[in-house]
Scaffold this active site. Sequence first.
Site, PDB file in Angstrom:
ATOM      1  CD  GLU A  84      79.643  37.887   6.405  1.00  0.00           C
ATOM      2  OE1 GLU A  84      80.085  36.611   6.198  1.00  0.00           O
ATOM      3  OE2 GLU A  84      79.957  38.661   7.368  1.00  0.00           O
ATOM      4  CE  LYS A  95      83.445  35.746   5.712  1.00  0.00           C
ATOM      5  NZ  LYS A  95      82.670  35.638   6.674  1.00  0.00           N
ATOM      6  CB  CYS A 104      83.030  39.515   7.124  1.00  0.00           C
ATOM      7  SG  CYS A 104      83.041  39.940   8.859  1.00  0.00           S
TER       8      CYS A 104
END
Length: 549
Positions: free
Chosen positions: A41, A115, A151
Amino acid sequence: MKVTIAQLNPIVGDLKYNLNKLAEILPEAQKAGSDLVILPELYLVGYPPRDLLEKPWFIEQVSHAVDELKMLSTQYPEIGILIGAPLPNEHKQGRALRNSALLIYQGKVIFQQDKSLLPVYDVFDETRYFEPAQEIDIVLFKGYQLAISICEDAWNDPDFWPAGKMYSLDPIEVLGRKRPDIFINISASPFCVGKEKTRFKLISNHARRHKVPFIYINQVGGNDELIFDGRSMFIDARGEEVLVGSAFKECVTTVDVESAGNQVSFEAQEEIESIYQALVLGIHDYLHKCGFSKAVIGLSGGIDSAVTCCLAVEALGPKNVLGISMPSPYSSSGSIEDSKQLAGNLGIPLEVIPVSDIYESYLQTTEKYFDRTNIGLTQENIQARIRGNILMAFSNRYDNLVLTTGNKSEMAVGYCTLYGDMSGGLSVLSDVPKTMVYDLARFINRKKEIIPVIIIEKAPSAELKPDQRDQDTLPPYDILDQILNLYIEHDFSTAQIIDRGFDPVIVQWVVKAVNRNEYKRRQAAPGLKVTSKAFGVGRRMPVAARYNG
């Protein structure tokens, strides 16, 4: 399809360095026949970039770096590159950026997944910078449907939130309904003790529930207070491990996504070993990424400075660590000798600089204002501040970084001196309770005696007045650390802690001490995070305030 999992250690803000590290592993991936290289990430900028993300010039540099990466990919036309980067929010509503995963292939960005879940708890503050994804989708690449997430997107598993899921959206569930061939999660998940077990169970649950293999890649390295342990993994569709990456080290491995898990097994490190390795990595990266190569430490003959010194030597090498013993009128001869023995065992240089004459000069200069016949807190702190000044002078003269040695128990209740033993550039043990310091000492001595046993066995003392002992001022450390754990890491109130059977007087004293010493901790050097709740960026308490826990 073969996938190269590139568990690398980026430097925050150094886009050229991070790109060069990627460029170095591409020939290796090509040789292994890799179809896809994946990186963590926000790898391009390093995690966490914090307010660099608010600088327009920095985001422009990111754009140029992405263009360079696209050009680089043309040199490896058979390999796709999946990388994390901050990109402008093209919809122009909300925050200016998105936390994105880019799939680059043959000179083009062929897919972008932003994300969805932006954490704002503990050390995270992602809604400060990013807008969440507007859509979640899969992408066809070389005959495989890839379900890419970032994540936190993988952490909304109901099994891990008994009180209810943190978010209404579950990106993995959304992706699972699209019938992917493989999940890929690119991550920058900071270390804390015990977390690797949770991560492994989390990823295994996802793979088993959806009957889809899962590749998880995590950043490694130390960035400011945060330490990233790596432990990337590939889990097959049955939830069995095919690959488990190294802890606290870079690791580049190529796997076939059709592989089944029967060759390796996940084994969590012993907690004290993981804390030791985390602190070593944290020291190494903090110094080198800040431009230092050497450290200086005040050696008192106590266990905190001994453990700090051992960690520094492991991180930097004995030639790059200088110990300084600064005996005052109340230092025992044993403490000086213990420091000499420790330095000898470690092979580091040790300077002995007595501070008694300087201390006497202070007393003479201030005797009009302070009663020198009664050795109280003022005189104790003068000694500590003399030592802090000497250490900082060595830092200035020889470009060494001062490592402070105070532990979490002391920092919590203010058993430390501003501009004295708190002076320095990195607080190594500030998230390590005193009882854990002893565990670290025993771990360090597991094969042979490095820390003299007498240092471990003697009663802790600041040695700032005659016959001083920590326990004259503080509760026993085994009791203190339990109370601190409940109050700081588990958010228990005073009443709840007392209900656990602790002495009400001790509990009230501890809670009051923690609250009133926030002003000291606000001025402390950055500390390395190893527990679930560290002082610093993960615990943001007011200073000018009145409250009762």
